[in-house]
Design a protein around this motif. Structure first.
Motif, PDB file in Angstrom:
ATOM      1  N   MET A   1       0.841  -1.174   0.000  1.00 11.98           N
ATOM      2  CA  MET A   1       0.000   0.000   0.000  1.00 11.98           C
ATOM      3  C   MET A   1       0.891   1.244   0.000  1.00 11.98           C
ATOM      4  SD  MET A   1      -2.939   1.183   2.695  1.00 11.98           S
ATOM      5  CE  MET A   1      -1.959   1.355   4.152  1.00 11.98           C
ATOM      6  N   VAL A   2       0.622   2.139  -0.906  1.00  9.76           N
ATOM      7  CA  VAL A   2       1.315   3.419  -0.955  1.00  9.76           C
ATOM      8  C   VAL A   2       0.360   4.463  -0.409  1.00  9.76           C
ATOM      9  CG1 VAL A   2       2.348   5.160  -2.462  1.00  9.76           C
ATOM     10  CG2 VAL A   2       2.687   2.730  -2.957  1.00  9.76           C
ATOM     11  N   GLU A   3       0.869   5.283   0.510  1.00  6.12           N
ATOM     12  CA  GLU A   3       0.051   6.334   1.107  1.00  6.12           C
ATOM     13  C   GLU A   3       0.822   7.640   1.071  1.00  6.12           C
ATOM     14  OE1 GLU A   3      -2.128   7.506   5.329  1.00  6.12           O
ATOM     15  OE2 GLU A   3      -0.989   5.660   5.194  1.00  6.12           O
ATOM     16  N   GLU A   4       0.180   8.704   0.586  1.00  7.35           N
ATOM     17  CA  GLU A   4       0.791  10.026   0.595  1.00  7.35           C
ATOM     18  C   GLU A   4       0.246  10.801   1.782  1.00  7.35           C
ATOM     19  OE1 GLU A   4       1.632  13.959  -2.176  1.00  7.35           O
ATOM     20  OE2 GLU A   4       0.639  12.232  -3.054  1.00  7.35           O
ATOM     21  N   LEU A   5       1.134  11.338   2.618  1.00  5.35           N
ATOM     22  CA  LEU A   5       0.720  12.142   3.754  1.00  5.35           C
ATOM     23  C   LEU A   5       0.433  13.563   3.291  1.00  5.35           C
ATOM     24  CD1 LEU A   5       2.136   9.625   4.984  1.00  5.35           C
ATOM     25  CD2 LEU A   5       2.723  11.059   6.903  1.00  5.35           C
ATOM     26  N   PRO A   6      -0.409  14.318   4.015  1.00  3.87           N
ATOM     27  CA  PRO A   6      -0.849  15.655   3.581  1.00  3.87           C
ATOM     28  C   PRO A   6       0.213  16.729   3.811  1.00  3.87           C
ATOM     29  CG  PRO A   6      -1.774  15.164   5.722  1.00  3.87           C
ATOM     30  CD  PRO A   6      -1.041  13.925   5.271  1.00  3.87           C
ATOM     31  N   LEU A   7       1.346  16.587   3.133  1.00  4.26           N
ATOM     32  CA  LEU A   7       2.467  17.496   3.380  1.00  4.26           C
ATOM     33  C   LEU A   7       2.974  18.202   2.127  1.00  4.26           C
ATOM     34  CD1 LEU A   7       4.347  15.234   5.935  1.00  4.26           C
ATOM     35  CD2 LEU A   7       3.086  17.345   6.415  1.00  4.26           C
ATOM     36  N   HIS A   8       2.226  18.117   1.010  1.00  3.31           N
ATOM     37  CA  HIS A   8       2.648  18.811  -0.208  1.00  3.31           C
ATOM     38  C   HIS A   8       2.717  20.310   0.077  1.00  3.31           C
ATOM     39  CE1 HIS A   8       3.237  19.563  -4.439  1.00  3.31           C
ATOM     40  NE2 HIS A   8       2.335  20.523  -4.355  1.00  3.31           N
TER      41      HIS A   8
ATOM     42  N   THR B   1       5.407   3.346   1.804  1.00  2.00           N
ATOM     43  CA  THR B   1       5.087   2.126   1.064  1.00  2.00           C
ATOM     44  C   THR B   1       5.263   0.946   2.008  1.00  2.00           C
ATOM     45  OG1 THR B   1       5.942   3.073  -0.995  1.00  2.00           O
ATOM     46  CG2 THR B   1       5.668   0.674  -0.932  1.00  2.00           C
ATOM     47  N   THR B   2       4.250   0.090   2.078  1.00  5.36           N
ATOM     48  CA  THR B   2       4.354  -1.154   2.823  1.00  5.36           C
ATOM     49  C   THR B   2       3.399  -2.172   2.218  1.00  5.36           C
ATOM     50  OG1 THR B   2       4.487  -2.123   5.033  1.00  5.36           O
ATOM     51  CG2 THR B   2       2.638  -0.633   4.622  1.00  5.36           C
ATOM     52  N   ARG B   3       3.725  -3.417   2.411  1.00  8.38           N
ATOM     53  CA  ARG B   3       2.936  -4.547   1.902  1.00  8.38           C
ATOM     54  C   ARG B   3       2.855  -4.570   0.376  1.00  8.38           C
ATOM     55  NH1 ARG B   3       1.624  -7.572   5.893  1.00  8.38           N
ATOM     56  NH2 ARG B   3       1.112  -6.700   7.916  1.00  8.38           N
ATOM     57  N   GLN B   4       3.840  -3.952  -0.262  1.00  9.56           N
ATOM     58  CA  GLN B   4       4.013  -4.081  -1.707  1.00  9.56           C
ATOM     59  C   GLN B   4       5.451  -3.722  -2.030  1.00  9.56           C
ATOM     60  OE1 GLN B   4       1.080  -1.183  -3.160  1.00  9.56           O
ATOM     61  NE2 GLN B   4       2.717  -0.220  -4.296  1.00  9.56           N
ATOM     62  N   HIS B   5       5.866  -4.046  -3.240  1.00 10.98           N
ATOM     63  CA  HIS B   5       7.243  -3.801  -3.650  1.00 10.98           C
ATOM     64  C   HIS B   5       7.520  -2.301  -3.681  1.00 10.98           C
ATOM     65  CE1 HIS B   5      10.862  -3.775  -6.085  1.00 10.98           C
ATOM     66  NE2 HIS B   5      10.988  -5.065  -5.779  1.00 10.98           N
ATOM     67  N   PRO B   6       8.605  -1.856  -3.010  1.00  8.40           N
ATOM     68  CA  PRO B   6       8.949  -0.432  -3.090  1.00  8.40           C
ATOM     69  C   PRO B   6       9.462  -0.119  -4.487  1.00  8.40           C
ATOM     70  CG  PRO B   6      10.625  -1.620  -1.862  1.00  8.40           C
ATOM     71  CD  PRO B   6       9.528  -2.608  -2.178  1.00  8.40           C
ATOM     72  N   GLY B   7       8.753   0.694  -5.225  1.00 10.87           N
ATOM     73  CA  GLY B   7       9.075   0.946  -6.618  1.00 10.87           C
ATOM     74  C   GLY B   7      10.408   1.632  -6.841  1.00 10.87           C
ATOM     75  N   ARG B   8      10.889   2.382  -5.881  1.00  8.49           N
ATOM     76  CA  ARG B   8      12.112   3.156  -6.069  1.00  8.49           C
ATOM     77  C   ARG B   8      13.263   2.468  -5.346  1.00  8.49           C
ATOM     78  NH1 ARG B   8      10.351   9.279  -5.160  1.00  8.49           N
ATOM     79  NH2 ARG B   8      12.544   9.574  -5.643  1.00  8.49           N
TER      80      ARG B   8
END
Length: 136
Positions: free
Chosen positions: A1-8, A61-68
């Motif tokens: 799961m990829v999650e973006e935190l509200p920090l943009h 990113t957790t529970r999936q392959h880290p793309g970078r």
């Protein structure tokens, strides 16, 4: 799961390491503050911290392959190029174990990309985010 935190577009103000925990502080454009806690830090690497660090992306990113994978590899310094093959093999095995730990959920891969300033990657056991102040 990829999650973006509200920090943009938030300003990264700094961090405090206490043992295996890292507390990160942000000021958001709406006037609120944000605190991100990395519990159980396995590895953390940051380049280019300066006054006025502006965040473009902060994600986990957790529970999936880290793309970078290149960014994950930044955390675990490779042996010198002239080192014996056994050290290079051991390092490759370490990277494989870290990827497996992210996929299994044992580790969380954290990325903070800047518009200006601090560029951070980390692996840790858990990430939490708390917004406080205006608009929270």
């Amino acid at each position: 799961m990829v999650e973006e935190l509200p920090l943009h577009d938030a300003t990264f103000d700094g961090l405090v390491m206490q043992g295996k925990n890292c507390r990160m502080f942000f000021s958001r454009s709406d006037g609120s503050g944000c605190e991100v806690l990395l519990n159980g830090v396995d590895a953390l690497q940051m380049d280019d911290f300066r006054e006025g660090n502006i965040v473009v992306y902060f994600g986990t990113t957790t529970r999936q392959h880290p793309g970078r994978l290149n960014d994950l590899a930044r955390l675990y310094t490779p042996p010198h190029p002239s080192a014996a093959a056994e050290y290079h093999e051991a390092h490759a095995g370490l990277l494989d174990r870290k990827v497996d730990a992210v996929i299994s959920g044992e580790l969380v891969f954290v990325e903070m990309s800047p518009a200006i300033g601090a560029d951070l990657v980390a692996t840790c056991a858990q990430v939490s985010c708390r917004v406080h102040g205006v608009g929270s």
